[in-house]
Design a protein around this motif. Structure first.
Motif: not given
Length: 97
Positions: A25, A29, A52-54, A56, A58, A89, A91
């Motif tokens: 992740d 990012a 950052n990535l939490n 799926k 962004l 990814a 997202f």
């Protein structure tokens, strides 16, 4: 030609290392932030505080209220742009903080 092959191999090595040690992740990012650096003008990019990535989702933290508002207005466009650039990814959402 050898130089490109070597770059590709080192990139794959970094991705493998990230997968083994569980920081995929964070690596993704960083890749998104690099994409933003190329996509935005330098002055605008300096306003991007963090990416950052939490899961799926962004998450992009922006200092400038004007740029933050612009990103929020273009959220769907930007989410599609990121998903096109990083199809692996997938997202599901974009949060602008």
């Amino acid at each position: 030609m050898k130089k490109k092959k070597r770059e590709y191999q080192s990139s794959e090595l970094v991705k493998s290392f990230a997968k083994i040690y569980g920081f995929e992740d964070k690596l993704l990012a960083f890749e998104v932030k690099d994409f933003l650096k190329d996509y935005l003008k330098e002055a605008l990019f300096r306003e991007v505080e963090a990416v950052n990535l939490n899961g799926k989702i962004l998450v992009i933290k922006i200092k400038s209220p004007l740029l933050k508002n612009d990103f929020r207005l273009r959220k769907t466009f930007l989410l599609n742009k990121f998903n096109t650039q990083f199809p692996e990814a997938d997202f599901t959402d974009l949060q602008i903080l």
